[in-house]
Design a protein around this motif. Structure first.
Motif, PDB file in Angstrom:
ATOM      1  N   LEU A  32       0.850  -1.179   0.000  1.00  0.00           N
ATOM      2  CA  LEU A  32       0.000   0.000   0.000  1.00  0.00           C
ATOM      3  C   LEU A  32       0.893   1.239   0.000  1.00  0.00           C
ATOM      4  N   THR A  33       0.681   2.126  -0.960  1.00  0.00           N
ATOM      5  CA  THR A  33       1.514   3.319  -1.086  1.00  0.00           C
ATOM      6  C   THR A  33       0.672   4.566  -0.886  1.00  0.00           C
ATOM      7  N   GLU A  35       1.092   8.891  -0.853  1.00  0.00           N
ATOM      8  CA  GLU A  35       1.958  10.017  -1.212  1.00  0.00           C
ATOM      9  C   GLU A  35       1.329  11.303  -0.696  1.00  0.00           C
ATOM     10  N   MET A  36       2.176  12.215  -0.247  1.00  0.00           N
ATOM     11  CA  MET A  36       1.683  13.514   0.191  1.00  0.00           C
ATOM     12  C   MET A  36       2.800  14.531   0.006  1.00  0.00           C
ATOM     13  N   ASN A  37       2.406  15.742  -0.323  1.00  0.00           N
ATOM     14  CA  ASN A  37       3.417  16.795  -0.437  1.00  0.00           C
ATOM     15  C   ASN A  37       2.937  18.062   0.237  1.00  0.00           C
ATOM     16  N   ASN A  38       3.898  18.911   0.537  1.00  0.00           N
ATOM     17  CA  ASN A  38       3.631  20.219   1.123  1.00  0.00           C
ATOM     18  C   ASN A  38       4.016  21.241   0.055  1.00  0.00           C
ATOM     19  N   PRO A  39       3.036  21.750  -0.692  1.00  0.00           N
ATOM     20  CA  PRO A  39       3.356  22.662  -1.790  1.00  0.00           C
ATOM     21  C   PRO A  39       4.001  23.971  -1.327  1.00  0.00           C
ATOM     22  N   THR A  40       3.814  24.316  -0.074  1.00  0.00           N
ATOM     23  CA  THR A  40       4.394  25.547   0.448  1.00  0.00           C
ATOM     24  C   THR A  40       5.916  25.514   0.431  1.00  0.00           C
ATOM     25  N   CYS A  41       6.482  24.372   0.825  1.00  0.00           N
ATOM     26  CA  CYS A  41       7.946  24.292   0.913  1.00  0.00           C
ATOM     27  C   CYS A  41       8.561  23.269  -0.033  1.00  0.00           C
ATOM     28  N   GLY A  42       7.735  22.430  -0.660  1.00  0.00           N
ATOM     29  CA  GLY A  42       8.254  21.439  -1.593  1.00  0.00           C
ATOM     30  C   GLY A  42       8.560  20.087  -0.984  1.00  0.00           C
ATOM     31  N   ASP A  43       8.334  19.911   0.311  1.00  0.00           N
ATOM     32  CA  ASP A  43       8.549  18.598   0.927  1.00  0.00           C
ATOM     33  C   ASP A  43       7.588  17.595   0.289  1.00  0.00           C
ATOM     34  N   ARG A  44       8.090  16.391   0.066  1.00  0.00           N
ATOM     35  CA  ARG A  44       7.281  15.330  -0.542  1.00  0.00           C
ATOM     36  C   ARG A  44       7.646  14.008   0.128  1.00  0.00           C
ATOM     37  N   ILE A  45       6.628  13.227   0.457  1.00  0.00           N
ATOM     38  CA  ILE A  45       6.864  11.966   1.142  1.00  0.00           C
ATOM     39  C   ILE A  45       6.066  10.854   0.468  1.00  0.00           C
ATOM     40  N   PHE A  46       6.689   9.705   0.356  1.00  0.00           N
ATOM     41  CA  PHE A  46       6.039   8.497  -0.137  1.00  0.00           C
ATOM     42  C   PHE A  46       6.180   7.454   0.961  1.00  0.00           C
ATOM     43  N   LEU A  47       5.060   6.910   1.397  1.00  0.00           N
ATOM     44  CA  LEU A  47       5.059   5.868   2.416  1.00  0.00           C
ATOM     45  C   LEU A  47       4.580   4.575   1.784  1.00  0.00           C
ATOM     46  N   GLN A  48       5.208   3.471   2.150  1.00  0.00           N
ATOM     47  CA  GLN A  48       4.765   2.157   1.710  1.00  0.00           C
ATOM     48  C   GLN A  48       4.521   1.303   2.948  1.00  0.00           C
ATOM     49  N   PHE A  49       3.399   0.611   2.928  1.00  0.00           N
ATOM     50  CA  PHE A  49       2.977  -0.182   4.074  1.00  0.00           C
ATOM     51  C   PHE A  49       2.785  -1.637   3.693  1.00  0.00           C
ATOM     52  N   LYS A  50       3.219  -2.505   4.574  1.00  0.00           N
ATOM     53  CA  LYS A  50       2.876  -3.923   4.527  1.00  0.00           C
ATOM     54  C   LYS A  50       1.965  -4.140   5.726  1.00  0.00           C
ATOM     55  N   LEU A  51       0.728  -4.448   5.430  1.00  0.00           N
ATOM     56  CA  LEU A  51      -0.253  -4.631   6.479  1.00  0.00           C
ATOM     57  C   LEU A  51      -0.580  -6.107   6.650  1.00  0.00           C
ATOM     58  N   ASP A  52      -0.819  -6.473   7.878  1.00  0.00           N
ATOM     59  CA  ASP A  52      -1.322  -7.804   8.206  1.00  0.00           C
ATOM     60  C   ASP A  52      -2.646  -7.553   8.896  1.00  0.00           C
ATOM     61  N   GLY A  53      -3.708  -7.547   8.106  1.00  0.00           N
ATOM     62  CA  GLY A  53      -5.000  -7.136   8.631  1.00  0.00           C
ATOM     63  C   GLY A  53      -4.958  -5.649   8.924  1.00  0.00           C
ATOM     64  N   ASP A  54      -5.132  -5.293  10.183  1.00  0.00           N
ATOM     65  CA  ASP A  54      -5.081  -3.875  10.554  1.00  0.00           C
ATOM     66  C   ASP A  54      -3.795  -3.520  11.299  1.00  0.00           C
ATOM     67  N   ILE A  55      -2.777  -4.388  11.189  1.00  0.00           N
ATOM     68  CA  ILE A  55      -1.491  -4.147  11.860  1.00  0.00           C
ATOM     69  C   ILE A  55      -0.444  -3.742  10.829  1.00  0.00           C
ATOM     70  N   VAL A  56       0.329  -2.712  11.168  1.00  0.00           N
ATOM     71  CA  VAL A  56       1.434  -2.270  10.316  1.00  0.00           C
ATOM     72  C   VAL A  56       2.580  -3.242  10.537  1.00  0.00           C
ATOM     73  N   LYS A  57       2.692  -4.205   9.630  1.00  0.00           N
ATOM     74  CA  LYS A  57       3.748  -5.211   9.739  1.00  0.00           C
ATOM     75  C   LYS A  57       5.109  -4.588   9.427  1.00  0.00           C
ATOM     76  N   ASP A  58       5.140  -3.720   8.397  1.00  0.00           N
ATOM     77  CA  ASP A  58       6.372  -3.028   8.031  1.00  0.00           C
ATOM     78  C   ASP A  58       5.995  -1.743   7.308  1.00  0.00           C
ATOM     79  N   VAL A  59       6.892  -0.775   7.345  1.00  0.00           N
ATOM     80  CA  VAL A  59       6.646   0.510   6.694  1.00  0.00           C
ATOM     81  C   VAL A  59       7.986   1.082   6.258  1.00  0.00           C
TER      82      VAL A  59
END
Length: 143
Positions: A32-33, A35-59
């Motif tokens: 699960l990916t 993405e979010m950015n802050n257009p004010t300053c240019g910060d950009r982040i991409f998060l990837q998640f491995k979920l096991d049901g409703d638990i964040v197994k890895d990120v």
């Protein structure tokens, strides 16, 4: 510990997470990916998640941004790994409260490094930098 020494320690913790980020990278398979950015300053982040049901197994995360934004992403990935999505969102709300200068029980985070970002609340223009990854993580609940 004096106020000056504490500020220096906090700066060192932030710079350590910035220069040696935890959980930085990508997964090679389907995950699960968000993405979010802050257009004010240019910060950009991409998060990837491995979920096991409703638990964040890895990120993992990648992105570009200032030291506060990327250090916060590093700290956030450590804080939510192994937690339920619901718990992670609760942590995000506590973190947002801390960024707004509200009194927050740091022990609830389960990661003392996050306390190093408390001083960001004194710089309103930088709050969005610190909360970017956390706000992106909240989107997982809506995906």
């Amino acid at each position: 510990m004096s106020h000056i020494n504490l500020d220096t320690l906090y700066r060192q913790v932030i710079m350590d997470h910035y220069k040696h980020p935890r959980n930085r990278g990508t997964f090679d398979d389907d995950s699960l990916t968000v993405e979010m950015n802050n257009p004010t300053c240019g910060d950009r982040i991409f998060l990837q998640f491995k979920l096991d049901g409703d638990i964040v197994k890895d990120v993992k995360f990648t992105g570009e941004g200032c030291s506060i934004s990327l250090a916060s992403a590093s700290m956030m990935t450590q804080a939510i790994k192994g937690k339920k999505i619901e718990e992670s969102i609760k942590l995000s709300k506590l973190f947002s409260d801390m960024m707004l200068g509200k009194e927050v029980d740091i022990d609830e985070f389960g990661l003392e490094d996050i306390e190093a970002l408390q001083g960001v609340s004194n710089f309103p223009a930088r709050i969005k930098c610190a909360t970017l990854a956390w706000k992106a993580m909240e989107k997982v609940n809506k995906e």
